[in-house]
Design an enzyme around this catalytic site. Structure first.
Site, PDB file in Angstrom:
ATOM      1  N   ASP A 137       0.818  -1.212   0.000  1.00 50.68           N
ATOM      2  CA  ASP A 137       0.000   0.000   0.000  1.00 50.68           C
ATOM      3  C   ASP A 137       0.863   1.278   0.000  1.00 50.68           C
ATOM      4  O   ASP A 137       2.097   1.222   0.033  1.00 50.68           O
ATOM      5  CB  ASP A 137      -0.929  -0.050   1.231  1.00 50.68           C
ATOM      6  CG  ASP A 137      -2.320   0.461   0.916  1.00 50.68           C
ATOM      7  OD1 ASP A 137      -2.444   1.332   0.035  1.00 50.68           O
ATOM      8  OD2 ASP A 137      -3.273   0.013   1.577  1.00 50.68           O
ATOM      9  N   GLU A 171      -1.144   1.768  -5.061  1.00 52.72           N
ATOM     10  CA  GLU A 171      -1.059   3.212  -4.795  1.00 52.72           C
ATOM     11  C   GLU A 171      -2.215   3.962  -5.434  1.00 52.72           C
ATOM     12  O   GLU A 171      -2.145   5.170  -5.640  1.00 52.72           O
ATOM     13  CB  GLU A 171       0.325   3.783  -5.073  1.00 52.72           C
ATOM     14  CG  GLU A 171       0.850   3.659  -6.473  1.00 52.72           C
ATOM     15  CD  GLU A 171       0.219   4.625  -7.446  1.00 52.72           C
ATOM     16  OE1 GLU A 171      -0.797   4.212  -8.040  1.00 52.72           O
ATOM     17  OE2 GLU A 171       0.728   5.737  -7.634  1.00 52.72           O
ATOM     18  N   TRP A 172      -3.297   3.205  -5.693  1.00 50.56           N
ATOM     19  CA  TRP A 172      -4.617   3.771  -6.011  1.00 50.56           C
ATOM     20  C   TRP A 172      -4.664   4.574  -7.313  1.00 50.56           C
ATOM     21  O   TRP A 172      -5.557   5.415  -7.500  1.00 50.56           O
ATOM     22  CB  TRP A 172      -5.150   4.628  -4.856  1.00 50.56           C
ATOM     23  CG  TRP A 172      -4.735   4.183  -3.500  1.00 50.56           C
ATOM     24  CD1 TRP A 172      -4.897   2.923  -2.998  1.00 50.56           C
ATOM     25  CD2 TRP A 172      -4.079   4.944  -2.472  1.00 50.56           C
ATOM     26  NE1 TRP A 172      -4.392   2.856  -1.724  1.00 50.56           N
ATOM     27  CE2 TRP A 172      -3.883   4.079  -1.375  1.00 50.56           C
ATOM     28  CE3 TRP A 172      -3.645   6.269  -2.379  1.00 50.56           C
ATOM     29  CZ2 TRP A 172      -3.268   4.498  -0.184  1.00 50.56           C
ATOM     30  CZ3 TRP A 172      -3.034   6.694  -1.204  1.00 50.56           C
ATOM     31  CH2 TRP A 172      -2.850   5.816  -0.132  1.00 50.56           C
ATOM     32  N   GLY A 173      -3.691   4.373  -8.207  1.00 48.55           N
ATOM     33  CA  GLY A 173      -3.691   5.122  -9.455  1.00 48.55           C
ATOM     34  C   GLY A 173      -3.134   6.530  -9.311  1.00 48.55           C
ATOM     35  O   GLY A 173      -3.162   7.315 -10.265  1.00 48.55           O
ATOM     36  N   ASP A 193     -10.271   3.091  -3.508  1.00 48.70           N
ATOM     37  CA  ASP A 193     -10.935   1.916  -2.920  1.00 48.70           C
ATOM     38  C   ASP A 193     -12.362   1.724  -3.437  1.00 48.70           C
ATOM     39  O   ASP A 193     -13.172   2.661  -3.447  1.00 48.70           O
ATOM     40  CB  ASP A 193     -10.982   2.038  -1.399  1.00 48.70           C
ATOM     41  CG  ASP A 193      -9.610   1.870  -0.778  1.00 48.70           C
ATOM     42  OD1 ASP A 193      -8.605   1.913  -1.517  1.00 48.70           O
ATOM     43  OD2 ASP A 193      -9.551   1.712   0.444  1.00 48.70           O
TER      44      ASP A 193
HETATM   45  C1  GLA Z   1      -6.105   1.048   1.537  1.00 55.12           C
HETATM   46  C2  GLA Z   1      -6.196   0.051   0.378  1.00 55.12           C
HETATM   47  C3  GLA Z   1      -7.278  -0.960   0.681  1.00 55.12           C
HETATM   48  C4  GLA Z   1      -6.968  -1.695   1.983  1.00 55.12           C
HETATM   49  C5  GLA Z   1      -6.798  -0.693   3.109  1.00 55.12           C
HETATM   50  C6  GLA Z   1      -6.280  -1.354   4.380  1.00 55.12           C
HETATM   51  O1  GLA Z   1      -7.252   1.814   1.660  1.00 55.12           O
HETATM   52  O2  GLA Z   1      -6.443   0.722  -0.816  1.00 55.12           O
HETATM   53  O3  GLA Z   1      -7.398  -1.897  -0.382  1.00 55.12           O
HETATM   54  O4  GLA Z   1      -5.805  -2.456   1.800  1.00 55.12           O
HETATM   55  O5  GLA Z   1      -5.879   0.334   2.758  1.00 55.12           O
HETATM   56  O6  GLA Z   1      -6.091  -0.452   5.405  1.00 55.12           O
END
Ligand code: GLA
Length: 378
Positions: A137, A171-173, A193
């Site tokens: 993450d 890293e969510w893009g 997410d």
């Molecule tokens: C972030 C990630 C999620 C999950 C949470 C855990 O938000 O994007 O997929 O792993 O952390 O805390």
């Protein structure tokens, strides 16, 4: 520009999108413990999911609690009194694989210890436990910390561990990872997410299914065997969507060649949920060896046609109705790269019905917030 076009992380893993289960969407921090993992592994090994291709049992955030005097990562003793090695042995004894979660910052998103400064030490530890998959993450990073550099360091640490470990970048893009992550990770989150809802956007960045579809469209250039765009883990069966919406969500993830990481309580799921997760014909679309991510070819007021080229020359097509009323949706063969005069057999992957000699196009009535998924076979 994409400096590594055509190159993928050369660790031989994830040649088709990884399939398995992850603890986060249902159990989050509070509900995670070794009983849940054992029960999940028992269920997946025996309820048909393993046979359908689900393989990885992944622990997300909160399995770890601290570091010892030597800096070694220490599992949460309340949640995992038997330790991670024993759990890994158990999961392996079921013919499944096991994954863990960490972060390239100082802490994970839930405030557990991150791997910054411990990359090689942690990778060696995971390998000694028998870990097969690691999700990494992007919370609690240092000011100005460089994403590509941090994940490349983690990749090298994992490679140096000597164990084949799927590397999942999360890293969510944020930094357009599709532009750089091909040679670094086996998959990377392309979006923030997922939320357990069809059409919603949370103020802090979470996305419903339809928002994710729009963000994934256009990224198909960057995905392929060994290196996948990841639209996040599945919410099928978690209760926030209708059965039709769950089915459409699963269909679209398959069309995307997305990692299929189930995120529900598989030990206590309904038959409707189970039949979605175990639809082998839809899974075959996800796992098609060509590994092409499908894309949208047509849209008109919430009525959409999406197409994915398959290794046998056929197409997987999703007729998606995002509108509030049922409607007919037509795919013309010219929408999906075929000549108008082509005759094809069309197999509906949810109803199981087959229509032969379809010339030029195919039309289906699609309920509101639902998908018809077909395989077009010239
Ligand atoms: C972030 C990630 C999620 C999950 C949470 C855990 O938000 O994007 O997929 O792993 O952390 O805390």
């Amino acid at each position: 520009m994409y400096p590594f076009a055509g190159r993928a992380l050369d660790n031989g893993l994830a040649r088709t999108p990884p399939m398995g289960w992850n603890s986060w969407n249902k159990f989050a921090c509070k509900g995670l413990n070794e009983q849940v993992i054992r029960e999940t592994a028992d269920t997946i090994a025996s309820n048909g999911m393993k046979d359908a291709g689900y393989q990885y049992i992944n622990l997300d955030d909160c399995w770890q609690s601290s570091r010892d005097a030597q800096g070694n990562i220490v599992p949460d003793a309340e949640k995992f009194p038997s330790g991670i090695k024993a759990l890994a042995d158990y999961v392996h004894s079921k013919g499944l694989k096991i994954g863990l979660y960490t972060d390239v910052g100082t802490q994970t998103c839930a405030g557990r210890p991150g791997s910054l400064g411990h990359e090689y030490q942690d990778a060696k530890q995971w390998a000694s436990w028998g870990i097969d998959y690691v999700k990494v993450d992007w919370c609690h990073t240092l000011k100005g910390q460089n994403g590509p550099a941090s994940y490349t360091l983690m990749r090298d640490a994992i490679l140096a561990s000597g164990r084949p470990i799927v590397f999942s970048i999360c890293e969510w893009g944020t930094s357009d990872p599709w532009l750089w992550a091909g040679p670094v990770g086996n998959l990377w989150r392309a979006t923030e997410d997922i939320q357990d809802c069809w059409d919603c956007k949370r103020s802090w960045g979470g996305n419903g299914v339809t928002q994710i579809l729009d963000l994934m469209n256009g990224l198909q250039t960057y995905s392929g065997p060994g290196h996948w765009n990841d639209p996040d883990m599945l919410e099928v069966g978690n209760g926030g969507m209708t059965t039709e919406e769950d089915r459409a969500h699963f269909s679209m993830w398959a069309l995307f060649s997305a990692p299929l990481l189930v995120g529900n309580d598989v030990a206590h799921m309904s038959d409707a949920t189970k039949s979605i997760l175990e639809n082998k014909e839809v899974i075959a679309i996800d796992q098609d060896p060509l590994g092409i991510q499908g894309h949208r070819v047509k849209r008109d007021n919430g009525l959409e046609v999406w197409s994915k080229q398959l290794a046998d020359g056929g197409r997987a097509v999703v007729l998606l109705n995002r509108s509030a009323a049922a409607a007919p949706i037509t795919v013309a063969w010219t929408d999906i790269g075929y000549p108008d005069h082509l005759t094809a057999t069309v197999h509906d992957l949810w109803s199981g019905k087959t229509a032969s000699d379809q010339r030029g196009s195919y039309t289906a009535q699609v309920p509101s917030h639902a998908a018809v998924m077909i395989r077009v076979m010239p």
